[in-house]
Design an enzyme around this catalytic site. Structure first.
Site, PDB file in Angstrom:
ATOM      1  N   CYS A   1       3.625  29.692 -15.985  1.00 46.24           N
ATOM      2  CA  CYS A   1       3.094  30.110 -17.284  1.00 46.24           C
ATOM      3  C   CYS A   1       2.656  28.916 -18.116  1.00 46.24           C
ATOM      4  CB  CYS A   1       4.149  30.895 -18.049  1.00 46.24           C
ATOM      5  SG  CYS A   1       4.827  32.196 -17.055  1.00 46.24           S
ATOM      6  N   GLU A   2       1.676  28.209 -17.653  1.00 46.48           N
ATOM      7  CA  GLU A   2       1.087  27.096 -18.403  1.00 46.48           C
ATOM      8  C   GLU A   2      -0.376  27.036 -18.023  1.00 46.48           C
ATOM      9  OE1 GLU A   2       2.774  23.674 -19.398  1.00 46.48           O
ATOM     10  OE2 GLU A   2       4.804  24.080 -18.685  1.00 46.48           O
TER      11      GLU A   2
ATOM     12  N   TYR B   1       1.842  11.023  -3.275  1.00 48.57           N
ATOM     13  CA  TYR B   1       2.143  11.510  -4.621  1.00 48.57           C
ATOM     14  C   TYR B   1       2.040  13.038  -4.702  1.00 48.57           C
ATOM     15  CZ  TYR B   1       1.368   6.538  -5.314  1.00 48.57           C
ATOM     16  OH  TYR B   1       1.418   5.157  -5.196  1.00 48.57           O
TER      17      TYR B   1
ATOM     18  N   PRO C   1       0.824  -1.209   0.000  1.00 48.52           N
ATOM     19  CA  PRO C   1       0.000   0.000   0.000  1.00 48.52           C
ATOM     20  C   PRO C   1       0.858   1.259   0.000  1.00 48.52           C
ATOM     21  CG  PRO C   1       0.116  -0.900   2.216  1.00 48.52           C
ATOM     22  CD  PRO C   1       0.837  -1.873   1.318  1.00 48.52           C
TER      23      PRO C   1
HETATM   24  N1  LLP Z   1       3.025  -1.412  -5.993  1.00 44.85           N
HETATM   25  C1  LLP Z   1       3.334  -1.111  -7.276  1.00 44.85           C
HETATM   26  C2  LLP Z   1       4.049  -2.096  -8.091  1.00 44.85           C
HETATM   27  C3  LLP Z   1       2.971   0.152  -7.814  1.00 44.85           C
HETATM   28  O1  LLP Z   1       3.258   0.439  -9.061  1.00 44.85           O
HETATM   29  C4  LLP Z   1       2.278   1.081  -6.989  1.00 44.85           C
HETATM   30  C5  LLP Z   1       1.886   2.390  -7.499  1.00 44.85           C
HETATM   31  C6  LLP Z   1       2.004   0.710  -5.657  1.00 44.85           C
HETATM   32  C7  LLP Z   1       2.386  -0.541  -5.201  1.00 44.85           C
HETATM   33  C8  LLP Z   1       1.293   1.625  -4.707  1.00 44.85           C
HETATM   34  O2  LLP Z   1      -0.002   1.886  -5.140  1.00 44.85           O
HETATM   35  P1  LLP Z   1      -1.035   2.675  -4.202  1.00 44.85           P
HETATM   36  O3  LLP Z   1      -1.328   1.801  -3.004  1.00 44.85           O
HETATM   37  O4  LLP Z   1      -0.417   3.946  -3.803  1.00 44.85           O
HETATM   38  O5  LLP Z   1      -2.221   2.862  -5.071  1.00 44.85           O
HETATM   39  N2  LLP Z   1       1.000   9.191  -9.129  1.00 44.85           N
HETATM   40  C9  LLP Z   1      -0.312   8.580  -9.140  1.00 44.85           C
HETATM   41  C10 LLP Z   1      -0.298   7.165  -8.581  1.00 44.85           C
HETATM   42  C11 LLP Z   1       0.696   6.257  -9.282  1.00 44.85           C
HETATM   43  C12 LLP Z   1       0.776   4.881  -8.667  1.00 44.85           C
HETATM   44  C13 LLP Z   1       1.874   4.096  -9.242  1.00 44.85           C
HETATM   45  N3  LLP Z   1       2.085   2.786  -8.680  1.00 44.85           N
HETATM   46  C14 LLP Z   1      -1.272   9.479  -8.385  1.00 44.85           C
HETATM   47  O6  LLP Z   1      -0.862  10.562  -7.953  1.00 44.85           O
HETATM   48  O7  LLP Z   1      -2.456   9.172  -8.230  1.00 44.85           O
END
Ligand code: LLP
Length: 423
Positions: free
Chosen positions: A343-344, A372, A273
């Protein structure tokens, strides 16, 4: 209450965010230690009784103080780079609680992971497994490998963060896995310990998890029937938190599903997580620089921009924005565009957002920004990245200062043949 109004001011635990803005400036990320611990405890409790290891996905928030807080509560680490291995170790996560994911691990990164002696590599292609085997064997090591499976399940999440569907770059198609296991089992530098998946991020429904977990359980049985010892099953991350008023699956419902679908396999279960543990343990604090009246709309122009919190510009993501000074109960809300100074046109946090009156100079807070957020910040426009603060009760500490402007270019140099050139 980790975040919310107390005596008319928005607070993080016992600290008024106005005090943080005065001491540290804006934009600044503020995290709650209590909320981090509470989130981890709840997630882990939902899996109690299972042979489970919870590895926090450092990519969501890799500040050492945040990782340390979670590590102390019992988290391992899910990392995706040599940098994250170093951070995880620096924050006190033991190597044997680190899993390493990613489609493009370089030999330098694999070497760093082998040096550290991590718990497992989650490999995503046959060339990667071969490269790892050659590298490990050459060092007299055998690397523990979980093969990441693409279960071909549509997670129904934002299209930009879905990962478990055929055609994504992630993992290996589920129907190719048995033959792959047969081919790579004899490689000298790897030991196939299990299979892994990560369905996507911010899943709003358990149905895709159910389908994917069932497919994984079938796969484990099939692999075992073919003589492979499948000891570990890594179920990835993906559990979300509401950013607005969405109703999302709870860790308890997720835990119940895990018990129902895969517990009887007797595998060691690994979870990764990210967002669930940190998203609502953090906010981003910013200041309104100007209120600009356009001909048909009003703009709140902030000192925070898309490079401080990228999610709205990148994914159209919603973050609730509130004034730090608690609005009067009967304050009339009006639509505003909340924008940054870059500026975007995509430097827009929200359009037509209903907000109580907020004046220039006032502070606002972006909620649910702990995941994130700061990790995706950049210094675009030579804007120093935001500072980070950790709150604990009524005390707080700067856990990463805002860089000085000169820090942003101190490593740059002008070659001697350009010195003295008049262009
Ligand atoms: N494990 C793997 C292999 C992953 O690629 C990810 C996230 C996670 C675990 C953790 O996932 P989570 O529990 O946080 O959903 N930048 C994006 C989210 C990208 C997630 C990428 N991988 C955002 O701001 O929503």
């Amino acid at each position: 209450m980790a975040f919310g109004y107390r005596a008319g001011r928005y607070c993080a635990e016992g600290v008024d965010l106005t005090a943080i803005a005065e001491a540290v400036g804006t934009p600044t990320y503020v995290y709650s230690r209590a909320r981090l611990e509470e989130r981890f405890t709840r997630f882990a409790a939902a899996l109690s009784g299972l042979d489970a290891m919870v590895c926090f996905a450092l990519k969501a928030n890799s500040n050492l103080a945040v990782v340390k807080t979670l590590a102390t509560a019992g988290a391992g680490g899910d990392v995706v780079s040599a940098g994250e291995i170093a951070r995880a170790r620096a924050a006190g996560i033991p190597a044997d609680r680190i899993v390493f994911a990613g489609v493009g691990k370089t030999s330098d990164e694999m070497t760093a992971a082998l040096d550290a002696g991590i718990y497992q590599f989650n490999c995503e292609s046959e060339p990667e497994i071969s490269a790892l085997s050659a590298l490990a064997a050459g060092r007299g090591q055998v690397a523990p490998v979980c093969v990441r499976v693409n279960p071909d399940v549509d997670a129904g999440t934002l299209s930009k963060i879905t990962t478990g569907k055929k055609g994504n770059k992630f993992g290996i198609d589920i129907d190719l896995i048995p033959a792959l296991f047969d081919r790579v089992r004899a490689l000298p530098g790897v030991r196939l310990v299990g299979v892994s998946l990560h369905l996507g991020s911010l899943l709003n429904d358990l149905a895709p998890y159910r389908a994917a977990f069932q497919r994984m359980a079938d796969l484990v049985r099939q692999l075992r029937a073919a003589g492979h010892a499948v000891e570990r099953l890594d179920l990835g991350g993906g559990l979300g938190v509401p950013y607005r008023d969405e109703v999302l699956p709870t860790p308890e419902a997720y835990g119940a599903l895990v018990r129902e679908t895969v517990a009887d396999l007797g595998c060691r279960l690994i979870f990764e997580p990210g967002r669930y543990l940190v998203a609502d343990a953090g906010v981003m604090l910013a200041r309104v620089v100007y209120v600009k009246e356009g001909s048909d709309r009003r703009f709140l122009i902030l000192d925070a921009a898309m490079n401080d919190l990228m999610r709205p510009a990148l994914y159209g993501a919603w973050h609730t924005v509130r004034p730090v000074l608690e609005p009067l109960q009967d304050a009339a809300e009006q639509p505003v565009d909340i924008v940054g100074p870059v500026c975007e046109s995509t430097d827009t946090f929200a359009q037509g957002r209903l907000m109580p009156p907020v004046a220039a100079g006032e502070l606002v807070v972006f909620e649910t920004a702990g995941a994130y957020g700061r990790v995706m910040a950049s210094s675009y426009n030579t804007r120093p990245e935001p500072a980070e603060v950790l709150v604990d009760g009524d005390r707080f500490a700067v856990v990463k200062p805002r860089p000085l402007i000169q820090d942003l270019f101190q490593n740059e140099s002008i070659p001697s043949w350009l010195e003295g050139s008049d262009g």
